[in-house]
Design a protein around this motif. Sequence first.
Motif, PDB file in Angstrom:
ATOM      1  N   ASP A   7      -1.950  13.031   6.397  1.00 52.03           N
ATOM      2  CA  ASP A   7      -1.620  13.095   4.851  1.00 52.03           C
ATOM      3  C   ASP A   7      -0.539  13.930   4.899  1.00 52.03           C
ATOM      4  N   LEU A  15       0.845  -0.990  -0.003  1.00 49.94           N
ATOM      5  CA  LEU A  15       0.084  -0.098  -0.084  1.00 49.94           C
ATOM      6  C   LEU A  15       0.797   1.362   0.005  1.00 49.94           C
ATOM      7  N   PHE A  16       2.015   1.076   0.485  1.00 50.88           N
ATOM      8  CA  PHE A  16       2.987   2.260   0.600  1.00 50.88           C
ATOM      9  C   PHE A  16       4.244   2.159  -0.068  1.00 50.88           C
ATOM     10  N   LEU A  42      -4.576  11.115   0.482  1.00 53.15           N
ATOM     11  CA  LEU A  42      -4.379   9.630   0.757  1.00 53.15           C
ATOM     12  C   LEU A  42      -3.633   9.890   2.187  1.00 53.15           C
ATOM     13  N   PHE A  83      -7.193   2.918   5.650  1.00 55.87           N
ATOM     14  CA  PHE A  83      -6.148   3.336   4.289  1.00 55.87           C
ATOM     15  C   PHE A  83      -6.695   3.061   2.713  1.00 55.87           C
ATOM     16  N   THR A  84      -7.722   2.165   2.933  1.00 59.41           N
ATOM     17  CA  THR A  84      -8.223   1.886   1.516  1.00 59.41           C
ATOM     18  C   THR A  84      -9.351   2.861   1.144  1.00 59.41           C
ATOM     19  N   VAL A 140      -0.344   8.627  11.530  1.00 60.81           N
ATOM     20  CA  VAL A 140      -0.711   8.451  10.421  1.00 60.81           C
ATOM     21  C   VAL A 140      -1.030   9.926   9.982  1.00 60.81           C
ATOM     22  N   LYS A 189       1.306   6.740   0.777  1.00 57.99           N
ATOM     23  CA  LYS A 189       0.290   5.799   0.315  1.00 57.99           C
ATOM     24  C   LYS A 189       0.304   5.901  -1.201  1.00 57.99           C
ATOM     25  N   ARG A 190       0.259   4.599  -1.775  1.00 60.09           N
ATOM     26  CA  ARG A 190       0.072   4.447  -3.162  1.00 60.09           C
ATOM     27  C   ARG A 190      -1.183   4.526  -3.499  1.00 60.09           C
ATOM     28  N   ASN A 191      -1.756   5.116  -4.838  1.00 56.50           N
ATOM     29  CA  ASN A 191      -3.213   5.453  -5.171  1.00 56.50           C
ATOM     30  C   ASN A 191      -3.670   4.030  -5.692  1.00 56.50           C
ATOM     31  N   ASP A 210      -0.777   8.691   4.827  1.00 57.40           N
ATOM     32  CA  ASP A 210       0.632   8.348   4.874  1.00 57.40           C
ATOM     33  C   ASP A 210       1.010   7.883   6.181  1.00 57.40           C
TER      34      ASP A 210
END
Length: 398
Positions: free
Chosen positions: A350, A33-34, A356, A301-302, A348, A374-376, A358
């Motif tokens: 953004d 995810l990251f 998203l 996170f999702t 946590v 965080k990946r999109n 991070d």
Amino acid sequence: MKKITTSFFVVILTWSVAGCPNPGKIRKKMPRLFTTNFSIETGAEPSFMITGDLNRDGEKDLVVTNSGDNTLSYFKGKGDGTFKDQIIIRTGADPICVVAADFNNNGYLDLAVLNYRDQTINIFFNSRFGNFKKTRITLRPGKIPINMVSGDFNRDGINDLAVTMRYHKVMILLGKGNGRFRNPVPIEVKGQPTAIVTGDYDKNKVLDIAVALAGSGRTGLQILWGIGDGTFHSSKIIKGGGQPLTIANIDVDNDGYNDLVTSSNVLHSMTLIRNNGDKSFTTLKDFASGSFPKFVAVADFTGDGKSDLAVSNSTDDLITVSLGRGDGTFMWPPIAHVVDEHPQGIVVGDFDHDGLLDLAITCRDKNLVNILLKRNIVNPKPDNPKPTASLKKNDQAE
């Protein structure tokens, strides 16, 4: 919280791991995810960390306790996932916890730093110019303080402090509004308290306190039900993990009630304690999320409306993310992300303003903070089977 581990639980290290549910067949590997974006140097042995907009410029900042050289590292966020070089702030001996709150009622977040070795709390006022000024205010909560949290416990609009003490006590220090505090008032608990967190667990608009209990005696957690005048009514012990060192709020089923999750690093386990909404809690079966879990952060996170867990695993040098199903269970296996040596504190935010969430992680043995962006990813959750885990009997909290 290395002091807790080394001083409390040496005997526990010989215990074997048992009771983790069978994860079942894995149908699909989950993507990371990251991605590791940025690392920043800290002082010696960074551990505990907080985040917030401390200089009111709209960017998330970081404050880290460095127990090896008696300092804080203050990092101002740039808003692009990176941070400026540390500002070093001198503390008492062996800082192990820091909280941010407005202690002098001027609208700016100040800092309270808990020092393990000299058993004090230092108050730092926000200078309003992007730094913190150490005051002459030194609080002495008692013998062997372990952890600390802030909240308005007597509903006077002034921030107070609650401190866990090794010898079966939580100390309440009511704020005066000028950065000073009244003398600590002890609340007896039924084990050796470690982590502490606040929440309105019965939704009566009065702040309560949840306390993790570990050590050689009775373990689990207790709820200190707030009366609203700075006093509390203690619950019975609730089963909540074999040796819980970390505790966090989580609403696993979106019913509006705060549930709780604990981590036990020597037993390599996590435990979910579900809030039944009637001052009772149900303890679910332990589950795994890596080796020696230290700290845990809760977030969605999702973007599916279900709370997930990010856990620092100190001996694996991994951050694992367990994705929530929305029913108190989590998908297996957790998604592993490699970080630098001996990850500890985790927060946590953004950090790059992309919408998203991070992560920032302290890495004790490298004197670093790792920033994971965080990946999109759209719908990263595979169709994994649910583990077969039965509920334990209800533990009533009164």
